[in-house]
Scaffold this active site. Structure first.
Site, mmCIF file in Angstrom:
data_model
loop_
_atom_site.group_PDB
_atom_site.id
_atom_site.type_symbol
_atom_site.label_atom_id
_atom_site.label_comp_id
_atom_site.label_asym_id
_atom_site.label_seq_id
_atom_site.Cartn_x
_atom_site.Cartn_y
_atom_site.Cartn_z
ATOM 1 N N HIS A 363 16.066 -3.717 -59.317
ATOM 2 C CA HIS A 363 15.700 -4.815 -60.488
ATOM 3 C C HIS A 363 16.795 -4.946 -61.334
ATOM 4 C CE1 HIS A 363 11.197 -4.615 -59.813
ATOM 5 N NE2 HIS A 363 11.590 -3.422 -59.497
ATOM 6 N N LYS A 554 11.025 -11.560 -74.962
ATOM 7 C CA LYS A 554 11.676 -10.724 -74.036
ATOM 8 C C LYS A 554 12.213 -9.492 -74.611
ATOM 9 C CE LYS A 554 13.865 -14.147 -72.320
ATOM 10 N NZ LYS A 554 13.516 -14.221 -70.953
ATOM 11 N N ARG A 555 12.548 -8.577 -73.728
ATOM 12 C CA ARG A 555 13.555 -7.392 -74.636
ATOM 13 C C ARG A 555 14.736 -8.167 -75.304
ATOM 14 N NH1 ARG A 555 11.503 -2.013 -73.567
ATOM 15 N NH2 ARG A 555 13.528 -1.495 -74.739
ATOM 16 N N LYS A 560 20.708 -11.035 -72.528
ATOM 17 C CA LYS A 560 19.551 -12.295 -72.879
ATOM 18 C C LYS A 560 19.817 -13.087 -73.736
ATOM 19 C CE LYS A 560 16.079 -9.049 -71.004
ATOM 20 N NZ LYS A 560 15.227 -9.316 -70.013
ATOM 21 N N THR A 660 10.313 -12.900 -65.238
ATOM 22 C CA THR A 660 8.891 -13.267 -64.851
ATOM 23 C C THR A 660 8.532 -14.102 -66.073
ATOM 24 O OG1 THR A 660 8.376 -11.123 -65.531
ATOM 25 C CG2 THR A 660 8.404 -11.450 -63.089
ATOM 26 N N LYS A 664 5.712 -17.480 -66.198
ATOM 27 C CA LYS A 664 4.402 -17.494 -66.900
ATOM 28 C C LYS A 664 4.569 -18.661 -68.025
ATOM 29 C CE LYS A 664 4.492 -12.500 -66.904
ATOM 30 N NZ LYS A 664 5.249 -11.496 -67.542
HETATM 31 O O1 DL6 Z 1 11.814 -7.575 -61.426
HETATM 32 C C1 DL6 Z 1 11.069 -7.432 -62.601
HETATM 33 C C2 DL6 Z 1 12.154 -7.657 -63.569
HETATM 34 C C3 DL6 Z 1 13.097 -8.540 -63.537
HETATM 35 O O2 DL6 Z 1 12.353 -9.906 -63.596
HETATM 36 C C4 DL6 Z 1 14.007 -8.717 -64.817
HETATM 37 O O3 DL6 Z 1 15.004 -9.732 -64.604
HETATM 38 C C5 DL6 Z 1 14.753 -7.378 -64.847
HETATM 39 O O4 DL6 Z 1 15.584 -7.421 -65.851
HETATM 40 C C6 DL6 Z 1 13.879 -6.199 -65.054
HETATM 41 N N1 DL6 Z 1 14.425 -5.059 -64.678
HETATM 42 C C7 DL6 Z 1 13.939 -3.880 -65.740
HETATM 43 C C8 DL6 Z 1 14.794 -2.649 -65.528
HETATM 44 N N2 DL6 Z 1 15.926 -2.609 -65.592
HETATM 45 N N3 DL6 Z 1 16.653 -3.283 -66.146
HETATM 46 N N4 DL6 Z 1 17.548 -4.085 -66.698
HETATM 47 O O5 DL6 Z 1 12.863 -4.131 -66.324
HETATM 48 O O6 DL6 Z 1 12.782 -6.283 -63.689
#
Ligand code: DL6
Length: 820
Positions: A363, A554-555, A560, A660, A664
């Site tokens: 990921h 998002k985080r 980002k 993702t 959405k």
């Molecule tokens: O695959 C699910 C998701 C992706 O859509 C994101 O782009 C990706 O950042 C995320 N990864 C994580 C863990 N590690 N990191 N960074 O949440 O996975």
């Protein structure tokens, strides 16, 4: 067996009413006259879970009868959100239950709000796991989730004096009606100790792992309902329990307190989720968490296999195990241990089974997220596994030595043991070597994986690497989150799109229909009113519902680029102050920062301080509002996403594996402004370049730009506006006690800017201006938004799961018939 036939539960309003009332008195233990809203919430949840577990029993029996191959999804994280509404919707009894509650004088919305989110995950990876489970149940795949029942989930984010403050997420404090504790389903999990070797007469060596500490893993089951009362699958989460209540040694010595304290210590294993999403933590407790749930899950999987009377050497024919990132990668070694030591299978046969059993999803390419463990730690905590890993590595290196003679540097790079950083175990290498398939989560990500992180492995086994682009479940992210848009679609096309998002294509012609566009705008407006009310409740900020809603949710992470959006807020602010006519908008940020990630926490503080100045400046005249929405979680996402017009997907190209949230938001008719990163590229291909705002450097251009070494501050020379924005930040114009913090963020941008915010700013600002122009033409915007909705079929999680099933797991769906 007729004696075991269930008496069917009715799903009409009178039957539900009766069940809810019964549960209130008999399970919750409350007199209806005295019941609180939370008592009603629990009562209705107990009434519904009876109906779900009934379907679970039917599903399980059918799987047992039909000799199916099962899929096991191993994930440290599941970001599930609230369960009541999701379960009611998927069971097809939402409206009738609302009616039953109303008859009882209870407001469904009021009680549903009281449910805590099950936030057993950080972000994208955990939410993807939850979507995959729901889709496996909906499509009839025999899927089982395994994870940890954290006592404390993702922390609650409060904003105090502009800064993030973390509070514990004690999500289980009121009890959890959705879980079935299984005290009889426990497995011992060992740590520490030593290995005793026995030399067998046949020349083989068998090993016994002895002594050390044992903890029990106890199962809690969460049935997961597929849409429209189809299959119900199971998510099994493990909680740590002490093997004995008290350590008798201390107890006998009269040290009662010490005896109990020791018991508590072994139970800390499942106490808390590590709140880091993009950095590996390297703490012993984390390694123990990983091994704890992996070992219990594998013991359970093998137990089920044997109970079904399948021979152990057919394990990989009857089961497929997906590793969600490297967190469960120790499963490769644990599987070998169980096969070798417990089931006495010879090494070569055990290795063939293991390799055929596992597959691994990557990921992230971020180097700091890649887990490695010091060999010394691994030798101490899991001595038997370290021995197994050495042998796996030895045999693998021998294999490549044979195929690529003399390439010593190549072998060193491929090795599971990293000798350059103080001897560490590379978990990603263990996962790749021990799996038959490895996948990235978007086309760009997979191709970058093959070119960079796993380039050497790609040379050894090119067929092993495949792409499976992520998806999202339309049941939660459209049907539940956006009933207005669902109804609009429903009024135009037949309803089978809920199972088969490909059918949403039939909605496309309506994008050019005036009445549909108008209805779409009315839906968006209502969704904005709903969000505005929530924003006011959470932050006290009043926002208009007749302006563009521009969201970045998002985080919080440097890559980002929340700072890129914040600079744009500053640009708009300055332009309005300069008397320019600017499109009115609300900019909404939401997301959590890892508690130890200081830069991300500083970014939150600066956003809040800028927002405070912007929101209180009379010169803005309601044309610009900036909101930091606190404690972003699944339940708030379902309110924010349907209200959004513009979706910010502005990561530095090459860093976001997929995303993702981008899917959405587009599914809910927000237009994306984004870089050519992750799944944005595939979204552009699906929706058409004229219905998305793409800007900025590509992944290749970023690499080239980095190589040029241009000082970030140089980008200000050709952009006087950008200069004045960064200088305003530097000089503390927006600071409210955090002046040095603003100066530090400005310095960081001017001198470091590792994610090229300043280099991409001009292109970003132009793209925003382009979006603003289009937004002023309501018809053109609505048409583009509706085309986004209609063209999102590729991003259904159902397509994702089918690709895993066909290309990786080799399983077929076994749909249970819907009840008549
Ligand atoms: O695959 C699910 C998701 C992706 O859509 C994101 O782009 C990706 O950042 C995320 N990864 C994580 C863990 N590690 N990191 N960074 O949440 O996975």
């Amino acid at each position: 067996n007729p004696r075991h036939r269930l008496s069917p539960l009715t799903c009409d309003a009178p039957g539900l009413r009766q069940s809810i009332r019964d549960a209130l008195v008999r399970v919750v233990g409350k007199d209806p006259d005295l019941a609180t809203p939370r008592d009603w919430l629990h009562a209705v949840s107990f009434a519904i879970r009876e109906r779900i577990i009934e379907r679970r029993v039917v599903t399980r029996r059918q799987f047992a009868d039909e000799d199916v191959k099962r899929v096991y999804y191993l994930s440290m994280e599941y970001l599930i959100g609230r369960m009541l509404e999701a379960n009611l919707r998927n069971m097809g009894i939402l409206e009738v239950t609302q009616q039953a509650l109303q008859d009882l004088g209870v407001d469904f919305r009021e009680i549903a709000r009281l449910e805590e989110d099950a936030a057993l995950g950080n972000g994208g990876l955990g939410r993807l796991a939850a979507c995959i489970l729901e889709s496996m149940a909906t499509q009839g795949y025999p899927g089982y989730g395994y994870g940890i029942r954290y006592e404390y989930g993702m922390f609650q984010q409060h904003i105090e004096h502009f800064r993030q403050v973390e509070h514990p997420d004690n999500w289980l404090r009121f009890g959890n009606p959705w879980e079935f504790p299984r005290p009889e389903k426990t497995f011992p999990v060992r740590f520490y100790g030593y290995v005793v070797e026995h030399h067998q007469p046949d020349g083989e060596t068998s090993c016994n792992w002895e002594n050390g500490e044992e903890v029990l893993a106890m199962a809690y089951d969460y049935p997961t309902a597929g849409y429209e009362r189809r299959n119900v699958n199971n998510l099994r989460l493990w909680a740590a329990k002490a093997t004995r209540d008290f350590d008798l040694r201390y107890f006998n010595e009269g040290d009662y307190i010490r005896a109990v304290a020791d018991k508590n210590e072994s139970e800390t294993i499942s106490m808390v989720l590590y709140p880091n999403d993009a950095t590996a933590i390297g703490k012993e407790l984390r390694l123990k968490q990983e091994y704890f749930f992996v070992s219990a899950s594998l013991q359970d999987i093998i137990d089920r296999h044997l109970q079904l009377e399948y021979p152990i050497d057919e394990l990989a024919d009857k089961a497929a195990i997906q590793l969600n990132d490297t967190h469960p990668a120790i499963a490769v070694a644990e599987c070998m241990r169980l096969l070798l030591d417990e089931h006495r299978i010879p090494w070569d046969q055990a290795w063939t089974i293991t390799r055929n059993l596992f597959s691994y999803t990557n990921h992230t390419l971020m180097p700091e997220a890649l887990e490695t463990w010091p060999v010394a730690l691994m030798e101490r905590v899991l001595p038997r596994h370290m021995g197994i890993i050495y042998r796996i590595n030895h045999e693998f290196i021998e294999e490549v030595r044979h195929r690529f003679p003399g390439e010593h540097e190549f072998f060193r790079r491929l090795s599971i043991i990293d000798e350059d950083h103080g001897r560490r175990v590379r978990m990603a290498h263990l996962a790749v070597i021990g799996s038959h398939r490895v996948n990235g989560v978007a086309a760009l990500h997979t191709s970058l994986l093959k070119q960079t992180l796993f380039a050497d492995f790609n040379r050894v086994w090119p067929e092993r690497f495949v792409n499976v682009t992520n998806g999202v479940t339309p049941r939660l992210w459209m049907i539940q989150a956006n009933p207005g848009l669902t109804e609009l679609i429903e009024s135009r096309i037949s309803s089978d799109w809920k199972f088969d998002l490909d059918r949403l294509k039939q909605f496309e012609p309506y994008a050019s229909d005036d009445a549909t566009r108008e209805a779409f705008r009315a839906v968006k407006r209502r969704n904005k009113e709903r969000l505005a009310a929530l924003v006011h409740k959470r932050t006290g900020i009043t926002i208009r519902s007749d302006v563009m809603y521009d969201v970045q949710i998002k985080r919080i992470h440097e890559y980002k680029r929340q700072l890129l959006k914040l600079l744009h807020v500053i640009e708009l602010y300055q332009r309005i102050r300069d008397g320019e006519d600017v499109l009115p908008r609300v900019v909404l940020f939401a997301g959590k920062a890892a508690p130890g990630y200081q830069r991300a926490k500083d970014i939150i503080a600066v956003i809040n301080e800028v927002a405070d100045i912007v929101n209180h400046d009379p010169a803005m005249g309601d044309r610009l509002k900036c909101v930091f929405f606190p404690n972003y979680e699944v339940s708030s996402a379902t309110i924010i996403i349907p209200a959004a017009d513009l979706s910010e997907q502005i990561s530095t190209a090459g860093f976001e594996a997929s995303g993702t949230g981008n899917m959405k938001l587009a599914l809910n008719g927000a237009l994306t402004i984004g870089t050519l990163d992750g799944a944005n590229i595939e979204i552009r291909d699906a929706v058409g370049t004229e219905n998305i705002f793409i800007f900025g450097m590509t992944a290749d251009e970023i690499s080239a730009h980095r190589a040029q070494g241009i000082p970030p501050g140089a980008h200000l020379d050709s952009h006087p506006r950008l200069r004045s924005m960064v200088e305003a930040l530097r000089d503390g114009f927006f600071s409210n006690g955090g002046r040095h913090l603003h100066a530090e963020i400005a310095r960081y941008l001017l001198e470091e800017d590792p994610f090229f915010v300043l280099a991409d700013y001009a292109a970003y600002s132009d793209a925003c201006a382009q979006a603003d122009r289009m937004y002023q033409d309501a018809e053109a915007w609505s048409e583009a938004a509706l085309l986004n909705v209609a063209r999102m079929s590729h991003f259904s999680i159902d397509r994702t799961v089918r690709e895993y099933a066909q290309n990786i797991w080799n399983v077929v769906p076994e749909p249970v018939l819907p009840p008549c």
